[in-house]
Design an enzyme around this catalytic site. Structure first.
Site, PDB file in Angstrom:
ATOM      1  N   GLU A 161       8.534 -24.349 -10.684  1.00 17.36           N
ATOM      2  CA  GLU A 161       9.501 -25.076  -9.863  1.00 17.36           C
ATOM      3  C   GLU A 161       8.992 -25.245  -8.431  1.00 17.36           C
ATOM      4  OE1 GLU A 161      11.825 -26.665 -11.023  1.00 17.36           O
ATOM      5  OE2 GLU A 161      12.913 -25.633 -12.592  1.00 17.36           O
ATOM      6  N   GLU A 167      10.765 -34.180 -10.256  1.00 15.33           N
ATOM      7  CA  GLU A 167      10.495 -34.437 -11.674  1.00 15.33           C
ATOM      8  C   GLU A 167       9.065 -34.942 -11.880  1.00 15.33           C
ATOM      9  OE1 GLU A 167      12.341 -33.628 -14.192  1.00 15.33           O
ATOM     10  OE2 GLU A 167      13.948 -32.901 -12.906  1.00 15.33           O
ATOM     11  N   HIS A 222       6.596 -32.133 -12.055  1.00 17.78           N
ATOM     12  CA  HIS A 222       6.474 -31.479 -13.368  1.00 17.78           C
ATOM     13  C   HIS A 222       5.544 -32.267 -14.290  1.00 17.78           C
ATOM     14  CE1 HIS A 222       9.119 -28.129 -12.870  1.00 17.78           C
ATOM     15  NE2 HIS A 222      10.184 -28.861 -12.617  1.00 17.78           N
TER      16      HIS A 222
END
Length: 271
Positions: free
Chosen positions: A190, A132, A135
């Site tokens: 991703e 996370e 990102h």
């Protein structure tokens, strides 16, 4: 063709196609389209204000574990040393909810759900957090938020007003949350987030095997609920790249670097 020309062309098509009895809806459509162009050109400061409004709303509408809660204590222990990423200060909270999830916002807010903590070991949780954070570092979270905001703008007319962002209603914030929950990243995004998370954890003194271990646990959960098409876990990872490939990439990288694989213990009791 720039966005204003595209919108103008859309409006022309609306005028040409709209029957007389539907003309009263045209003004609303025009206003929504004009406001949508403003949403596209939101400044970084305006975006930051919307992100803050959203995360404040989420923290208000979910049960946040208090500072003395075992879940909070465990997360604090796990994230010790994870202070910032690319100049963005990180802050962590636990939502006491039944959904299995975690997310990060562009402002560095990372939210981990208690049900995810119940089924994951410390290393597995660190892998999810590392991903996370990846990102956030690559501004995927910011781009995703802008896209979701634009979708709401087209629906409800969100816009900036006199240089100051217009406050969102509860309904708009709910729609925004749903749009973000259903958003997906590209396979490249991703993979890049995986790679960044790996390096981030290693740089912060954590074992980067956490990345592979977290994906293995998610794959196990996915396999266990494979027959349930509407299961939360399948909805959560239906648009993600193949977990098997991600596991292999992270395992091969850690092995090549000679990093010792940690003992994958049972999920902690959040103490």
């Amino acid at each position: 063709m720039n966005i204003k020309k595209i919108v103008a062309l859309m409006l022309l098509c609306l005028v040409m196609a709209a029957p007389a009895m539907a003309q009263f809806n045209l003004k609303k459509a025009i206003n929504g389209a004009v406001k949508a162009t403003k949403a596209i050109t939101l400044t970084d400061e305006q975006m930051a204000a919307y992100v803050k409004e959203y995360i404040d709303w989420m923290d208000t509408h979910n049960k946040v574990c208090g500072p003395d809660d075992p879940y909070t204590k465990r997360l604090e222990r796990l994230t010790a040393g994870l202070t910032d990423v690319e100049g963005i200060k990180l802050n962590f909270k636990v939502y006491y909810v039944i959904d299995v999830n975690a997310f990060a916002c562009a402002d560095g807010s990372v939210r981990v759900f208690s049900s995810l903590m119940d089924i994951m070991t410390d290393e597995e949780l660190l892998g999810v957090i590392g991903h996370e954070v990846g990102h956030v570092a690559h501004h995927d979270s910011k781009k995703g938020f802008r896209t979701a905001l634009l979708a709401s703008a087209l629906k409800d007319g969100i816009s900036s007003k006199g240089g100051t962002v217009a406050a969102l209603t509860d309904s708009q914030l709910g729609d925004l949350g749903e749009a973000l929950a259903n958003a997906s990243y590209s396979q490249k995004q991703e993979r890049d987030a995986d790679d960044y998370g790996y390096e981030f954890l290693k740089r912060c003194g954590k074992n980067p095997w956490a990345m592979a271990l977290s994906f293995k646990q998610l794959k196990k959960m996915q396999d266990e609920q494979g027959a349930k098409k509407n299961s939360k876990i399948n909805q959560l990872f239906s648009t993600h790249p193949d977990l098997e490939a991600r596991i292999k990439r992270m395992e091969e990288r850690a092995t090549k670097e000679g990093i010792e694989k940690p003992e994958n213990s049972k999920p902690a009791e959040n103490k």
